[in-house]
Design a protein around this motif. Structure first.
Motif, mmCIF file in Angstrom:
data_model
loop_
_atom_site.group_PDB
_atom_site.id
_atom_site.type_symbol
_atom_site.label_atom_id
_atom_site.label_comp_id
_atom_site.label_asym_id
_atom_site.label_seq_id
_atom_site.Cartn_x
_atom_site.Cartn_y
_atom_site.Cartn_z
ATOM 1 N N ALA A 153 0.830 -1.204 0.000
ATOM 2 C CA ALA A 153 0.000 0.000 0.000
ATOM 3 C C ALA A 153 0.869 1.260 0.000
ATOM 4 C CB ALA A 153 -0.927 -0.012 1.213
ATOM 5 N N ARG A 154 1.961 1.222 0.746
ATOM 6 C CA ARG A 154 2.872 2.369 0.736
ATOM 7 C C ARG A 154 3.546 2.521 -0.627
ATOM 8 N NH1 ARG A 154 8.145 2.317 1.271
ATOM 9 N NH2 ARG A 154 8.132 0.192 2.102
ATOM 10 N N MET A 155 3.936 1.418 -1.246
ATOM 11 C CA MET A 155 4.560 1.478 -2.573
ATOM 12 C C MET A 155 3.587 2.016 -3.609
ATOM 13 S SD MET A 155 6.514 -2.182 -2.382
ATOM 14 C CE MET A 155 6.765 -2.232 -4.140
ATOM 15 N N LYS A 156 2.321 1.715 -3.450
ATOM 16 C CA LYS A 156 1.310 2.191 -4.403
ATOM 17 C C LYS A 156 1.200 3.712 -4.381
ATOM 18 C CE LYS A 156 -3.567 1.571 -5.608
ATOM 19 N NZ LYS A 156 -4.839 0.893 -5.242
ATOM 20 N N THR A 157 1.399 4.310 -3.219
ATOM 21 C CA THR A 157 1.353 5.776 -3.123
ATOM 22 C C THR A 157 2.687 6.424 -3.491
ATOM 23 O OG1 THR A 157 1.921 5.642 -0.765
ATOM 24 C CG2 THR A 157 -0.413 5.648 -1.345
ATOM 25 N N GLU A 158 3.790 5.692 -3.419
ATOM 26 C CA GLU A 158 5.105 6.276 -3.693
ATOM 27 C C GLU A 158 5.463 6.252 -5.166
ATOM 28 O OE1 GLU A 158 7.889 4.170 -1.332
ATOM 29 O OE2 GLU A 158 7.369 5.219 0.542
ATOM 30 N N ILE A 159 5.029 5.220 -5.914
ATOM 31 C CA ILE A 159 5.481 5.077 -7.295
ATOM 32 C C ILE A 159 5.016 6.234 -8.194
ATOM 33 C CG2 ILE A 159 3.561 3.556 -7.856
ATOM 34 C CD1 ILE A 159 7.154 3.517 -9.279
ATOM 35 N N PRO A 160 3.816 6.825 -8.050
ATOM 36 C CA PRO A 160 3.500 7.993 -8.903
ATOM 37 C C PRO A 160 4.428 9.180 -8.645
ATOM 38 C CG PRO A 160 1.497 7.048 -7.989
ATOM 39 C CD PRO A 160 2.632 6.422 -7.259
ATOM 40 N N ILE A 161 4.814 9.380 -7.389
ATOM 41 C CA ILE A 161 5.720 10.488 -7.068
ATOM 42 C C ILE A 161 7.102 10.232 -7.669
ATOM 43 C CG2 ILE A 161 6.765 11.778 -5.179
ATOM 44 C CD1 ILE A 161 4.379 11.029 -3.460
ATOM 45 N N ILE A 162 7.564 8.973 -7.624
ATOM 46 C CA ILE A 162 8.864 8.639 -8.205
ATOM 47 C C ILE A 162 8.864 8.871 -9.711
ATOM 48 C CG2 ILE A 162 10.508 6.763 -8.578
ATOM 49 C CD1 ILE A 162 9.635 5.579 -5.909
ATOM 50 N N LEU A 163 7.777 8.488 -10.386
ATOM 51 C CA LEU A 163 7.697 8.698 -11.830
ATOM 52 C C LEU A 163 7.628 10.192 -12.183
ATOM 53 C CD1 LEU A 163 5.269 5.831 -12.929
ATOM 54 C CD2 LEU A 163 7.760 5.897 -13.040
ATOM 55 N N CYS A 164 6.977 10.973 -11.342
ATOM 56 C CA CYS A 164 6.954 12.416 -11.589
ATOM 57 C C CYS A 164 8.349 13.025 -11.439
ATOM 58 C CB CYS A 164 5.976 13.093 -10.629
ATOM 59 S SG CYS A 164 4.235 12.713 -10.945
ATOM 60 N N LYS A 165 9.108 12.523 -10.485
ATOM 61 C CA LYS A 165 10.490 12.988 -10.344
ATOM 62 C C LYS A 165 11.325 12.604 -11.560
ATOM 63 C CE LYS A 165 10.610 12.807 -5.276
ATOM 64 N NZ LYS A 165 11.271 12.163 -4.090
ATOM 65 N N LEU A 166 11.088 11.391 -12.085
ATOM 66 C CA LEU A 166 11.816 10.979 -13.283
ATOM 67 C C LEU A 166 11.459 11.839 -14.484
ATOM 68 C CD1 LEU A 166 11.629 7.074 -12.974
ATOM 69 C CD2 LEU A 166 13.624 8.511 -12.609
ATOM 70 N N GLU A 167 10.188 12.267 -14.588
ATOM 71 C CA GLU A 167 9.765 13.118 -15.705
ATOM 72 C C GLU A 167 10.416 14.499 -15.647
ATOM 73 O OE1 GLU A 167 5.563 13.227 -15.588
ATOM 74 O OE2 GLU A 167 5.289 11.167 -16.304
ATOM 75 N N LYS A 168 10.785 14.941 -14.456
ATOM 76 C CA LYS A 168 11.468 16.219 -14.323
ATOM 77 C C LYS A 168 12.948 16.124 -14.688
ATOM 78 C CE LYS A 168 10.616 18.488 -10.563
ATOM 79 N NZ LYS A 168 10.447 18.794 -9.133
ATOM 80 N N ILE A 169 13.467 14.901 -14.805
ATOM 81 C CA ILE A 169 14.899 14.717 -15.063
ATOM 82 C C ILE A 169 15.150 14.280 -16.496
ATOM 83 C CG2 ILE A 169 16.945 13.399 -14.391
ATOM 84 C CD1 ILE A 169 15.693 13.167 -11.576
ATOM 85 N N PHE A 179 11.958 9.082 -23.105
ATOM 86 C CA PHE A 179 12.294 7.987 -22.191
ATOM 87 C C PHE A 179 11.048 7.272 -21.676
ATOM 88 C CE2 PHE A 179 12.939 6.627 -17.758
ATOM 89 C CZ PHE A 179 13.931 5.672 -17.931
ATOM 90 N N PHE A 180 9.918 7.962 -21.629
ATOM 91 C CA PHE A 180 8.721 7.420 -20.991
ATOM 92 C C PHE A 180 7.813 6.807 -22.048
ATOM 93 C CE2 PHE A 180 10.359 10.810 -18.397
ATOM 94 C CZ PHE A 180 10.366 10.241 -17.136
ATOM 95 N N ASP A 181 7.574 5.523 -21.884
ATOM 96 C CA ASP A 181 6.652 4.792 -22.753
ATOM 97 C C ASP A 181 5.709 3.989 -21.867
ATOM 98 O OD1 ASP A 181 8.400 2.952 -21.771
ATOM 99 O OD2 ASP A 181 9.189 2.291 -23.707
ATOM 100 N N VAL A 182 5.013 3.051 -22.462
ATOM 101 C CA VAL A 182 4.028 2.286 -21.712
ATOM 102 C C VAL A 182 4.692 1.380 -20.672
ATOM 103 C CG1 VAL A 182 3.987 0.391 -23.381
ATOM 104 C CG2 VAL A 182 1.979 0.826 -21.952
ATOM 105 N N MET A 183 5.933 0.947 -20.905
ATOM 106 C CA MET A 183 6.607 0.080 -19.946
ATOM 107 C C MET A 183 6.946 0.830 -18.664
ATOM 108 S SD MET A 183 6.495 -2.768 -21.375
ATOM 109 C CE MET A 183 7.464 -3.656 -20.194
ATOM 110 N N VAL A 184 7.307 2.088 -18.767
ATOM 111 C CA VAL A 184 7.577 2.880 -17.568
ATOM 112 C C VAL A 184 6.285 3.145 -16.801
ATOM 113 C CG1 VAL A 184 8.561 5.038 -16.704
ATOM 114 C CG2 VAL A 184 9.580 3.911 -18.692
ATOM 115 N N HIS A 185 5.209 3.413 -17.543
ATOM 116 C CA HIS A 185 3.919 3.633 -16.882
ATOM 117 C C HIS A 185 3.389 2.352 -16.229
ATOM 118 C CE1 HIS A 185 -0.095 5.168 -16.133
ATOM 119 N NE2 HIS A 185 -0.604 4.127 -16.783
ATOM 120 N N LEU A 186 3.853 1.195 -16.693
ATOM 121 C CA LEU A 186 3.381 -0.076 -16.132
ATOM 122 C C LEU A 186 3.738 -0.218 -14.662
ATOM 123 C CD1 LEU A 186 2.064 -2.852 -16.749
ATOM 124 C CD2 LEU A 186 4.355 -3.689 -17.321
ATOM 125 N N ALA A 187 4.781 0.486 -14.206
ATOM 126 C CA ALA A 187 5.182 0.383 -12.803
ATOM 127 C C ALA A 187 4.093 0.858 -11.852
ATOM 128 C CB ALA A 187 6.464 1.181 -12.574
#
Length: 475
Positions: A97-113, A118-126
């Motif tokens: 449950a904690r990972m479910k709330t953390e992974i969108p924030i991690i992907l948003c940080k990756l989008e800022k970098i 770099f971002f396709d459907v496989m990255v969104h699959l996480a």
């Protein structure tokens, strides 16, 4: 055009590649990643899927530290931690449950970098992986790696490319027939009766004393020697034996009755329990029957200890540090939980020596022996392993560790004390004492003018045959 922040310069690439080349893993944990390194183009080629998992979950969070900016490194480390927790053998619903709330924030940080390409459907699959783990369970029961390995095996059986289905069917029938027949061939080595590479066993039912039924498989030749820490080794075995605890309690009660203070009780028990236990069991054996294993434990180990460099414990291989220096794998790391200042903490260390203590054998020739690890332990301080000096556990015989360097002993402080004033002496008193000392020295030189003083020559002589004489004042 300037390069992006997430790219590495050539010097940092070489530094990161050197880190990967020196990385070692336990036996059977990962493949030899060093073989995939191309020194000419500074690239890693031919990595398998499992190697990529190891890179993302273990190596990259440790190897990129200090090479990238803090925000980029922190984001990549969080992304690797996410997959490390997701691919663990046991999953906790609260963690998912904690990972479910953390992974969108991690992907948003990756989008800022990283750029949008770099971002396709496989990255969104996480984002959906924690939900799938909650419904399915551990990821080992749901990913496609076993299926892909099976398809690879079937594709290799194709001989006639015009009829691939028939080739696969014939190879499958032949394999099933050979597998069925091999189960009835006990005298032929097959994959069903072949022993594993790291053979482990357990003999707990063969002994009444738990320390003898450890099931450690010692590998290689041994070195015989007389250890100066034999008494400490024997006490460590007795202290960790469940069958000897009631006798230790009896000995402590006798010491308390004689007036031994509680502060000295542990030390007196450590130094005196071995001889008391041996004499007590000899007297008890003369009047009644005593268990053979317990009597052998009381008699103590052989004076000659046997030292090994490799052993297998419960299917896991352990090697000493000296043995690991010449290997591509690292099996000298150990970790255990122990008590320190009335709390349980984790201790990490390196295996220095594997000691075998042999006790009296059984009547049928079966050996009684105990295997002990001598390690350098390091204390865990706030999540960081302290390598300044090994921690010495009071009840364990660990090595004293490396000798500290001079710059580690002497602090970076002035030689004089600044926290308190020194002795104050008048200037006239100093002048008077100096004058008296000079006049006394001149008088002694006149009296000893005719006597040859060879002290300086004896101190500075480079010949080995000339003894170095030291005056009583120098002593």
């Amino acid at each position: 055009m300037p390069k992006a922040r997430y790219t590495l310069s050539k010097s940092k690439k070489i530094e990161f590649c050197n880190f990967l080349k020196e990385a070692k893993f336990p036996d059977g944990y990962a493949s030899n990643i060093q073989r995939c390194f191309n020194a000419d183009s500074i690239k890693w080629q031919g990595l398998k899927t499992h190697d990529c998992h190891i890179l993302l979950q273990r190596i990259i969070p440790a190897g990129l530290r200090g090479l990238l900016d803090d925000d980029i490194y922190q984001t990549i480390a969080e992304f690797g931690k996410f997959f490390k927790e997701l691919c663990s053998q046991k999953l906790n619903k609260d963690v998912l449950a904690r990972m479910k709330t953390e992974i969108p924030i991690i992907l948003c940080k990756l989008e800022k970098i990283f750029p949008p390409a770099f971002f396709d459907v496989m990255v969104h699959l996480a984002v959906h992986l924690p939900d799938a783990a909650i419904l399915r369970g551990p990821v080992q029961f749901g990913w496609m790696y076993p299926v892909e390995r099976r398809l690879y095996t079937l594709k290799r059986s194709v001989r006639n490319k015009a009829r691939p289905e028939g080739s696969i069917a014939e190879a499958y029938v032949a394999d099933e027939a050979l597998t069925f027949c091999s189960r009835y061939m006990d005298d032929v080595e097959t994959r069903f009766n072949r022993l594993p590479r790291n053979v482990g066993f357990s003999d707990e039912s063969a002994y009444t004393v738990g320390v003898f039924g450890h099931g450690v498989n010692l590998i290689g030749a041994c070195d015989l020697s007389y250890s100066e820490e034999l008494d400490k080794l024997a006490w460590y075995v007795l202290h960790n034996c469940d069958q000897a605890q009631k006798y230790i309690k009896m000995f402590e009660d006798e010491l308390t009755a004689t007036g031994v203070a509680g502060a000295y009780l542990d030390r007196r028990t450590e130094h005196g329990f071995g001889s008391w236990f041996r004499n007590y069991m000899w007297k008890l054996n003369a009047s009644e029957e005593v268990d053979d294993d317990l009597f052998a434990l009381a008699c103590g180990p052989d004076l000659r200890v046997r030292s090994y460099s490799t052993c297998v414990v419960n299917g896991v291989q352990y090697c000493t540090v000296e043995r690991d220096k010449n290997k591509k794998t690292q099996n000298s790391g150990v970790a255990c939980a122990g008590a320190y200042r009335s709390e349980i903490i984790d201790f990490y260390g390196t295996l220095k020596e594997i000691i075998e203590l042999q006790y009296n054998a059984k009547n049928d020739g079966t050996k009684r022996y105990v295997v002990v690890f001598i390690c350098d332990w390091y204390k865990l301080d706030d999540g960081v392993i302290s390598t300044a000096a090994p921690y010495q556990e009071h009840s364990c015989f660990v090595d004293t560790g490396r000798r500290p360097e001079v710059f580690e002993i002497l602090p970076d402080m002035p030689l004089n004390r600044v926290d308190e004033d020194g002795l104050l002496v008048d200037v006239a008193e100093v002048a008077r004492l100096t004058k008296e000392n000079q006049s006394k020295t001149i008088t002694e030189d006149e009296e000893n003018d005719e006597v040859d003083d060879d002290t300086l020559m004896e101190y500075c002589s480079e010949e080995e045959d000339v003894p170095v004489e030291v005056d009583s004042d120098d002593e």
